[in-house]
Design a protein around this motif. Structure first.
Motif, PDB file in Angstrom:
ATOM      1  N   ALA A   1     -65.934-122.820  81.123  1.00 17.59           N
ATOM      2  CA  ALA A   1     -65.287-122.851  79.807  1.00 17.59           C
ATOM      3  C   ALA A   1     -64.723-124.239  79.523  1.00 17.59           C
ATOM      4  O   ALA A   1     -64.841-124.750  78.403  1.00 17.59           O
ATOM      5  CB  ALA A   1     -64.188-121.796  79.726  1.00 17.59           C
ATOM      6  N   ALA A   2     -64.120-124.856  80.530  1.00 19.58           N
ATOM      7  CA  ALA A   2     -63.578-126.204  80.356  1.00 19.58           C
ATOM      8  C   ALA A   2     -64.686-127.193  80.026  1.00 19.58           C
ATOM      9  O   ALA A   2     -64.536-128.046  79.144  1.00 19.58           O
ATOM     10  CB  ALA A   2     -62.834-126.637  81.613  1.00 19.58           C
ATOM     11  N   ARG A   3     -65.826-127.081  80.714  1.00 17.22           N
ATOM     12  CA  ARG A   3     -66.953-127.982  80.438  1.00 17.22           C
ATOM     13  C   ARG A   3     -67.513-127.742  79.043  1.00 17.22           C
ATOM     14  O   ARG A   3     -67.847-128.695  78.334  1.00 17.22           O
ATOM     15  CB  ARG A   3     -68.051-127.791  81.483  1.00 17.22           C
ATOM     16  CG  ARG A   3     -67.656-128.300  82.834  1.00 17.22           C
ATOM     17  CD  ARG A   3     -68.760-128.103  83.868  1.00 17.22           C
ATOM     18  NE  ARG A   3     -68.179-128.308  85.167  1.00 17.22           N
ATOM     19  CZ  ARG A   3     -68.138-127.388  86.121  1.00 17.22           C
ATOM     20  NH1 ARG A   3     -68.698-126.194  85.952  1.00 17.22           N
ATOM     21  NH2 ARG A   3     -67.556-127.657  87.273  1.00 17.22           N
ATOM     22  N   VAL A   4     -67.624-126.487  78.650  1.00 18.79           N
ATOM     23  CA  VAL A   4     -68.125-126.166  77.307  1.00 18.79           C
ATOM     24  C   VAL A   4     -67.228-126.815  76.259  1.00 18.79           C
ATOM     25  O   VAL A   4     -67.710-127.426  75.304  1.00 18.79           O
ATOM     26  CB  VAL A   4     -68.206-124.636  77.106  1.00 18.79           C
ATOM     27  CG1 VAL A   4     -68.390-124.282  75.639  1.00 18.79           C
ATOM     28  CG2 VAL A   4     -69.330-124.052  77.949  1.00 18.79           C
ATOM     29  N   LEU A   5     -65.926-126.722  76.454  1.00 16.39           N
ATOM     30  CA  LEU A   5     -64.986-127.271  75.480  1.00 16.39           C
ATOM     31  C   LEU A   5     -64.989-128.803  75.488  1.00 16.39           C
ATOM     32  O   LEU A   5     -65.089-129.427  74.437  1.00 16.39           O
ATOM     33  CB  LEU A   5     -63.584-126.731  75.751  1.00 16.39           C
ATOM     34  CG  LEU A   5     -62.494-127.102  74.759  1.00 16.39           C
ATOM     35  CD1 LEU A   5     -62.904-126.780  73.328  1.00 16.39           C
ATOM     36  CD2 LEU A   5     -61.207-126.392  75.118  1.00 16.39           C
ATOM     37  N   VAL A   6     -64.907-129.403  76.653  1.00 14.41           N
ATOM     38  CA  VAL A   6     -64.847-130.875  76.732  1.00 14.41           C
ATOM     39  C   VAL A   6     -66.136-131.515  76.230  1.00 14.41           C
ATOM     40  O   VAL A   6     -66.102-132.479  75.466  1.00 14.41           O
ATOM     41  CB  VAL A   6     -64.541-131.338  78.172  1.00 14.41           C
ATOM     42  CG1 VAL A   6     -64.746-132.841  78.331  1.00 14.41           C
ATOM     43  CG2 VAL A   6     -63.117-130.953  78.546  1.00 14.41           C
ATOM     44  N   PHE A   7     -67.274-130.992  76.643  1.00 18.31           N
ATOM     45  CA  PHE A   7     -68.549-131.603  76.281  1.00 18.31           C
ATOM     46  C   PHE A   7     -69.131-131.026  74.993  1.00 18.31           C
ATOM     47  O   PHE A   7     -70.246-131.363  74.620  1.00 18.31           O
ATOM     48  CB  PHE A   7     -69.547-131.473  77.434  1.00 18.31           C
ATOM     49  CG  PHE A   7     -69.100-132.212  78.665  1.00 18.31           C
ATOM     50  CD1 PHE A   7     -69.177-133.593  78.723  1.00 18.31           C
ATOM     51  CD2 PHE A   7     -68.583-131.537  79.746  1.00 18.31           C
ATOM     52  CE1 PHE A   7     -68.748-134.291  79.839  1.00 18.31           C
ATOM     53  CE2 PHE A   7     -68.148-132.218  80.876  1.00 18.31           C
ATOM     54  CZ  PHE A   7     -68.237-133.598  80.924  1.00 18.31           C
TER      55      PHE A   7
ATOM     56  N   VAL B   1     -66.953-116.552  80.174  1.00 18.43           N
ATOM     57  CA  VAL B   1     -66.782-117.902  79.623  1.00 18.43           C
ATOM     58  C   VAL B   1     -66.326-117.813  78.171  1.00 18.43           C
ATOM     59  O   VAL B   1     -65.396-118.515  77.760  1.00 18.43           O
ATOM     60  CB  VAL B   1     -68.078-118.732  79.752  1.00 18.43           C
ATOM     61  CG1 VAL B   1     -67.988-120.029  78.964  1.00 18.43           C
ATOM     62  CG2 VAL B   1     -68.373-119.019  81.215  1.00 18.43           C
ATOM     63  N   ASN B   2     -66.947-116.957  77.388  1.00 16.99           N
ATOM     64  CA  ASN B   2     -66.532-116.812  75.988  1.00 16.99           C
ATOM     65  C   ASN B   2     -65.105-116.283  75.877  1.00 16.99           C
ATOM     66  O   ASN B   2     -64.346-116.707  74.994  1.00 16.99           O
ATOM     67  CB  ASN B   2     -67.514-115.927  75.222  1.00 16.99           C
ATOM     68  CG  ASN B   2     -68.725-116.709  74.753  1.00 16.99           C
ATOM     69  OD1 ASN B   2     -68.643-117.904  74.505  1.00 16.99           O
ATOM     70  ND2 ASN B   2     -69.854-116.030  74.647  1.00 16.99           N
TER      71      ASN B   2
ATOM     72  N   GLN C   1     -59.291-117.652  74.839  1.00 15.35           N
ATOM     73  CA  GLN C   1     -57.933-117.838  75.348  1.00 15.35           C
ATOM     74  C   GLN C   1     -57.498-119.294  75.219  1.00 15.35           C
ATOM     75  O   GLN C   1     -56.359-119.569  74.831  1.00 15.35           O
ATOM     76  CB  GLN C   1     -57.854-117.377  76.806  1.00 15.35           C
ATOM     77  CG  GLN C   1     -58.028-115.882  76.968  1.00 15.35           C
ATOM     78  CD  GLN C   1     -58.250-115.454  78.416  1.00 15.35           C
ATOM     79  OE1 GLN C   1     -58.564-116.254  79.283  1.00 15.35           O
ATOM     80  NE2 GLN C   1     -58.093-114.164  78.659  1.00 15.35           N
ATOM     81  N   LEU C   2     -58.389-120.228  75.551  1.00 17.29           N
ATOM     82  CA  LEU C   2     -58.062-121.650  75.404  1.00 17.29           C
ATOM     83  C   LEU C   2     -57.815-122.002  73.944  1.00 17.29           C
ATOM     84  O   LEU C   2     -56.934-122.791  73.634  1.00 17.29           O
ATOM     85  CB  LEU C   2     -59.169-122.520  75.993  1.00 17.29           C
ATOM     86  CG  LEU C   2     -59.227-122.600  77.513  1.00 17.29           C
ATOM     87  CD1 LEU C   2     -60.499-123.306  77.970  1.00 17.29           C
ATOM     88  CD2 LEU C   2     -57.994-123.304  78.063  1.00 17.29           C
TER      89      LEU C   2
ATOM     90  N   LEU D   1     -67.596-120.311  70.413  1.00 15.71           N
ATOM     91  CA  LEU D   1     -68.171-119.578  71.534  1.00 15.71           C
ATOM     92  C   LEU D   1     -69.582-120.075  71.808  1.00 15.71           C
ATOM     93  O   LEU D   1     -70.236-120.635  70.930  1.00 15.71           O
ATOM     94  CB  LEU D   1     -68.198-118.085  71.221  1.00 15.71           C
ATOM     95  CG  LEU D   1     -66.843-117.447  70.923  1.00 15.71           C
ATOM     96  CD1 LEU D   1     -67.013-115.964  70.653  1.00 15.71           C
ATOM     97  CD2 LEU D   1     -65.866-117.689  72.052  1.00 15.71           C
ATOM     98  N   LEU D   2     -70.030-119.842  73.041  1.00 14.95           N
ATOM     99  CA  LEU D   2     -71.406-120.176  73.382  1.00 14.95           C
ATOM    100  C   LEU D   2     -72.338-119.318  72.553  1.00 14.95           C
ATOM    101  O   LEU D   2     -72.118-118.116  72.402  1.00 14.95           O
ATOM    102  CB  LEU D   2     -71.667-119.909  74.865  1.00 14.95           C
ATOM    103  CG  LEU D   2     -71.097-120.909  75.830  1.00 14.95           C
ATOM    104  CD1 LEU D   2     -71.286-120.420  77.255  1.00 14.95           C
ATOM    105  CD2 LEU D   2     -71.749-122.256  75.650  1.00 14.95           C
ATOM    106  N   ARG D   3     -73.369-119.933  72.028  1.00 11.65           N
ATOM    107  CA  ARG D   3     -74.304-119.190  71.196  1.00 11.65           C
ATOM    108  C   ARG D   3     -75.450-118.615  72.001  1.00 11.65           C
ATOM    109  O   ARG D   3     -76.032-117.610  71.610  1.00 11.65           O
ATOM    110  CB  ARG D   3     -74.837-120.082  70.090  1.00 11.65           C
ATOM    111  CG  ARG D   3     -73.731-120.507  69.143  1.00 11.65           C
ATOM    112  CD  ARG D   3     -74.253-121.221  67.955  1.00 11.65           C
ATOM    113  NE  ARG D   3     -75.148-122.305  68.324  1.00 11.65           N
ATOM    114  CZ  ARG D   3     -75.595-123.207  67.492  1.00 11.65           C
ATOM    115  NH1 ARG D   3     -75.248-123.174  66.242  1.00 11.65           N
ATOM    116  NH2 ARG D   3     -76.397-124.163  67.900  1.00 11.65           N
TER     117      ARG D   3
END
Length: 176
Positions: free
Chosen positions: A80-86, A104-105, A110-111, A121-123
């Motif tokens: 989740a952190a990687r999805v958000l940062v990148f 992860v979603n 929550q973040l 969210l991840l698609r």
């Protein structure tokens, strides 16, 4: 079941950016004995996609620990952190990690609440068989430049994502 289709073909067909390989050296170096530099060099020897080093994006570690709520981050927290940062929209998961998509979603939601920022969210995701403990593959913003060195690629991506990273850093600072 393994998805053997190259991400490059669907990416071009659907207007998705080029693939990015995130070397998760922060998550794995702290838990494995031995020489992390040698493992990293061996990993990068056959790397064909543009690669970045997570260690040059300290926001990943901060967000993973925030996601874990003060506990040691689990795989879903790191992803989740990687999805958000990148700013990833698509993620590649091992076939045994399929259940992580929902986790992860959930972590992203929550973040989003904790940071008061938009965390899409991840698609979608792709599956592969096997294990890649040091790598996360995904799609996000189109890369403006591609460098052979993961350090140079990381620095270029930091410049490209500067405004996004500044918003994340500001949101993290407000929590302190």
């Amino acid at each position: 079941m393994e998805n053997t289709r190259s991400w490059q073909l669907p990416a071009a067909k659907h207007g998705i950016s080029s693939a990015l390989c995130i070397i998760s050296d922060v998550e794995h170096c702290s838990h494995q004995p031995g020489n992390p530099v040698a493992r990293l060099q061996a990993l990068l020897a056959g790397q064909s996609q543009p690669a970045v080093l997570e260690s040059l994006f300290p926001e990943v570690r901060s967000l993973a620990y925030l996601s874990a709520g003060g506990h040691s981050p689990q795989r879903a927290d790191w992803l989740a952190a990687r999805v958000l940062v990148f700013a990833l929209q698509h993620l590649e998961l091992a076939s045994h990690e399929l259940a992580l998509m929902d986790a992860v979603n959930l972590r992203l939601q929550q973040l989003s609440r904790k940071l008061a920022v938009d965390c899409p969210l991840l698609r979608s995701f792709a599956l592969f068989c096997g294990a890649r403990p040091w790598r996360t593959h995904g799609h996000g913003e189109p890369l403006l430049s591609v460098a052979a060195s993961p350090v140079a690629q990381s620095l270029a991506l930091r410049r490209q994502l500067a405004a996004h990273l500044a918003r994340l850093q500001q949101a993290l600072a407000q929590l302190a």
